[in-house]
Design a protein around this motif. Sequence first.
Motif, mmCIF file in Angstrom:
data_model
loop_
_atom_site.group_PDB
_atom_site.id
_atom_site.type_symbol
_atom_site.label_atom_id
_atom_site.label_comp_id
_atom_site.label_asym_id
_atom_site.label_seq_id
_atom_site.Cartn_x
_atom_site.Cartn_y
_atom_site.Cartn_z
ATOM 1 N N PRO A 191 0.821 -1.216 0.000
ATOM 2 C CA PRO A 191 0.000 0.000 0.000
ATOM 3 C C PRO A 191 0.860 1.274 0.000
ATOM 4 N N ALA A 192 0.378 2.283 -0.715
ATOM 5 C CA ALA A 192 1.122 3.541 -0.869
ATOM 6 C C ALA A 192 1.499 4.148 0.472
ATOM 7 N N LYS A 193 0.603 4.064 1.435
ATOM 8 C CA LYS A 193 0.876 4.605 2.772
ATOM 9 C C LYS A 193 2.150 3.991 3.358
ATOM 10 N N PHE A 194 2.328 2.705 3.194
ATOM 11 C CA PHE A 194 3.511 2.030 3.704
ATOM 12 C C PHE A 194 4.736 2.331 2.844
ATOM 13 N N ARG A 195 4.559 2.348 1.522
ATOM 14 C CA ARG A 195 5.691 2.609 0.617
ATOM 15 C C ARG A 195 6.320 3.964 0.921
ATOM 16 N N GLU A 196 5.485 4.961 1.127
ATOM 17 C CA GLU A 196 5.999 6.305 1.408
ATOM 18 C C GLU A 196 6.854 6.316 2.661
ATOM 19 N N ALA A 197 6.410 5.631 3.699
ATOM 20 C CA ALA A 197 7.156 5.602 4.960
ATOM 21 C C ALA A 197 8.389 4.711 4.876
ATOM 22 N N LEU A 198 8.352 3.671 4.046
ATOM 23 C CA LEU A 198 9.494 2.771 3.905
ATOM 24 C C LEU A 198 10.636 3.406 3.112
ATOM 25 N N GLY A 199 10.301 4.249 2.153
ATOM 26 C CA GLY A 199 11.334 4.869 1.330
ATOM 27 C C GLY A 199 11.663 4.040 0.107
ATOM 28 N N ASP A 200 12.686 4.478 -0.630
ATOM 29 C CA ASP A 200 13.035 3.847 -1.903
ATOM 30 C C ASP A 200 13.639 2.454 -1.766
ATOM 31 N N LYS A 201 14.543 2.283 -0.817
ATOM 32 C CA LYS A 201 15.208 0.990 -0.635
ATOM 33 C C LYS A 201 14.718 0.361 0.659
#
Length: 132
Positions: free
Chosen positions: A19-29
Amino acid sequence: MFFGGYYNTIDAKGRVVIPAKFREALGDKIIILKGNDACVNIYPESELNNIVEQFKGQDLDNKQISYKVRNKLTYMQECQFDVQGRVTIQQPLRELIKLVKNVHIIGAYDHVELWDKDEFIQYCEKHKDDET
């Protein structure tokens, strides 16, 4: 901080949309590794040093400790999301955790966890009395 839960599917190549919400907080790598339970843990790359620190100074002559270290590091991978927001979970880890089709993606404070949907339901049922 990661919280909330989402359902999704994992495809035959082991790709799952986070989910986008998690991707944003996780970052690129990101760092992917086997969780302590029947799940996959996903951490931001910034947590790599903290993960590695857990293993420093461990007595690798102790069979239980060496197994734990090997079990974590064997399935650990660094990766990035593709343009569709997917991450690929390597086949050996998918097989170990039994991620086949339906997954439950949950926020777990400092990381994200991927569970087989049915396995997570069983886990919750088994531990529901632990909340008290």
